[in-house]
Design a protein around this motif. Structure first.
Motif, PDB file in Angstrom:
ATOM      1  N   ILE A   1       0.792 -17.126  12.309  1.00 18.05           N
ATOM      2  CA  ILE A   1      -0.662 -17.532  11.763  1.00 18.05           C
ATOM      3  C   ILE A   1      -1.062 -16.327  11.013  1.00 18.05           C
ATOM      4  CG2 ILE A   1      -2.979 -17.804  12.380  1.00 18.05           C
ATOM      5  CD1 ILE A   1      -1.664 -19.345  14.873  1.00 18.05           C
ATOM      6  N   PHE A   2      -0.809 -14.955  11.626  1.00 16.93           N
ATOM      7  CA  PHE A   2      -1.297 -13.900  10.533  1.00 16.93           C
ATOM      8  C   PHE A   2      -0.708 -13.762   9.401  1.00 16.93           C
ATOM      9  CE2 PHE A   2      -0.125  -9.383   9.705  1.00 16.93           C
ATOM     10  CZ  PHE A   2      -1.363  -8.914   9.438  1.00 16.93           C
TER      11      PHE A   2
ATOM     12  N   PHE B   1      -0.613 -14.160   3.395  1.00 13.97           N
ATOM     13  CA  PHE B   1      -0.454 -14.484   1.955  1.00 13.97           C
ATOM     14  C   PHE B   1      -1.188 -15.589   1.498  1.00 13.97           C
ATOM     15  CE2 PHE B   1       3.340 -12.167   3.795  1.00 13.97           C
ATOM     16  CZ  PHE B   1       3.817 -11.722   2.484  1.00 13.97           C
ATOM     17  N   LYS B   2      -2.037 -16.125   2.220  1.00 12.63           N
ATOM     18  CA  LYS B   2      -3.140 -16.826   1.688  1.00 12.63           C
ATOM     19  C   LYS B   2      -4.357 -16.178   1.290  1.00 12.63           C
ATOM     20  CE  LYS B   2      -1.737 -21.331   2.038  1.00 12.63           C
ATOM     21  NZ  LYS B   2      -1.686 -22.397   0.861  1.00 12.63           N
ATOM     22  N   ASN B   3      -4.458 -14.744   1.466  1.00  9.92           N
ATOM     23  CA  ASN B   3      -5.670 -13.965   1.032  1.00  9.92           C
ATOM     24  C   ASN B   3      -6.747 -14.330   1.796  1.00  9.92           C
ATOM     25  OD1 ASN B   3      -6.555 -11.815  -0.218  1.00  9.92           O
ATOM     26  ND2 ASN B   3      -7.312 -13.000  -1.984  1.00  9.92           N
TER      27      ASN B   3
ATOM     28  N   GLU C   1     -10.823  -1.767  -0.971  1.00  6.87           N
ATOM     29  CA  GLU C   1      -9.922  -2.553   0.040  1.00  6.87           C
ATOM     30  C   GLU C   1      -9.869  -4.113  -0.212  1.00  6.87           C
ATOM     31  OE1 GLU C   1     -10.473  -1.662   4.429  1.00  6.87           O
ATOM     32  OE2 GLU C   1     -10.886  -4.009   4.243  1.00  6.87           O
ATOM     33  N   SER C   2      -8.534  -4.485  -0.380  1.00  7.86           N
ATOM     34  CA  SER C   2      -8.160  -5.738  -0.536  1.00  7.86           C
ATOM     35  C   SER C   2      -6.812  -5.927   0.064  1.00  7.86           C
ATOM     36  CB  SER C   2      -7.866  -6.065  -2.121  1.00  7.86           C
ATOM     37  OG  SER C   2      -6.849  -5.317  -2.345  1.00  7.86           O
TER      38      SER C   2
ATOM     39  N   PHE D   1      -2.117  -3.539   2.435  1.00  2.63           N
ATOM     40  CA  PHE D   1      -0.701  -3.679   2.766  1.00  2.63           C
ATOM     41  C   PHE D   1       0.361  -3.063   1.935  1.00  2.63           C
ATOM     42  CE2 PHE D   1      -3.056  -6.765   5.325  1.00  2.63           C
ATOM     43  CZ  PHE D   1      -2.476  -6.599   6.369  1.00  2.63           C
ATOM     44  N   PHE D   2      -0.150  -2.585   0.732  1.00  4.34           N
ATOM     45  CA  PHE D   2       1.159  -2.192  -0.375  1.00  4.34           C
ATOM     46  C   PHE D   2       0.788  -1.041  -1.135  1.00  4.34           C
ATOM     47  CE2 PHE D   2       1.869  -6.786   0.272  1.00  4.34           C
ATOM     48  CZ  PHE D   2       3.167  -6.813   0.787  1.00  4.34           C
ATOM     49  N   ASP D   3      -0.587  -0.779  -1.400  1.00  3.75           N
ATOM     50  CA  ASP D   3      -0.799   0.052  -2.698  1.00  3.75           C
ATOM     51  C   ASP D   3      -1.653   1.071  -1.858  1.00  3.75           C
ATOM     52  OD1 ASP D   3      -0.181  -1.380  -4.649  1.00  3.75           O
ATOM     53  OD2 ASP D   3      -1.893  -2.084  -5.097  1.00  3.75           O
ATOM     54  N   CYS D   4      -2.116   1.190  -0.574  1.00  2.87           N
ATOM     55  CA  CYS D   4      -2.589   2.430   0.031  1.00  2.87           C
ATOM     56  C   CYS D   4      -1.741   3.459   0.238  1.00  2.87           C
ATOM     57  CB  CYS D   4      -3.294   1.943   1.387  1.00  2.87           C
ATOM     58  SG  CYS D   4      -4.110   3.156   2.297  1.00  2.87           S
TER      59      CYS D   4
END
Length: 170
Positions: A78-79, A84-86, A112-113, A118-121
């Motif tokens: 679910i997470f 992936f549905k943002n 923060e997005s 999850f990828f750019d930080c």
């Protein structure tokens, strides 16, 4: 046969012959005309189908459904589906619902997005670099890389479990 009173260039004449070729395939009938929206299964217009065309160029992401086939706990499924549905409650998504004073990442002060977190930080990049070395994977970590592994689930069964746990931990 149709003839022209003025001279027509060769290019326009070729376009005319192409149009005639297309029109030969058209057959007219006495049936009532109806409007068909070819971008949905129901053939009727909906805002949701238009939104899918605008955001995904008419292509639905297939990897979202691959989440349910992973051998991971349901709460992680679910997470990941929300991820992936943002739909996770990051600052940018919270700002759509209410006023958010600070929209920056707590690790690097960037906006923060979901993609950033999850990828750019900087923390995520270090995390993925270490995980890449452990798993022996190359490439820039993104939704597309993870999705490609999910779609080929049988080939990457253990890798997918590790990546799902990594996303859950981040």
């Amino acid at each position: 046969m149709l003839s022209f009173t003025r001279s027509v260039s060769e290019n326009l004449m070729n376009m005319w012959f192409d149009l005639l070729g297309i029109m030969e395939e058209v057959s007219l009938s006495n049936e009532v005309d109806e409007i068909i929206w070819s971008f949905s299964f129901t053939r009727k217009f909906s805002v949701q189908s238009l939104y899918a065309i605008i955001n995904h160029h008419g292509v639905k992401p297939v990897f979202v459904h691959a989440v349910w086939k992973l051998k991971i706990p349901p709460r992680v499924q679910i997470f990941l589906w929300l991820l992936f549905k943002n739909k996770l409650l990051t600052c940018d998504n919270l700002a759509k619902r209410r006023n958010v004073d600070d929209k920056t990442c707590i690790f690097c002060s960037g906006p923060e997005s979901i993609h950033h977190l999850f990828f750019d930080c900087c923390v995520a990049k270090i995390f993925w670099t270490e995980l890449s070395e452990c798993l022996g994977l190359n490439g820039t970590w993104s939704y597309e890389l993870i999705a490609s592994l999910w779609i080929a689930n049988k080939k990457h069964l253990l890798t997918n479990v590790i990546i799902a746990a990594a996303l859950w931990c981040l």
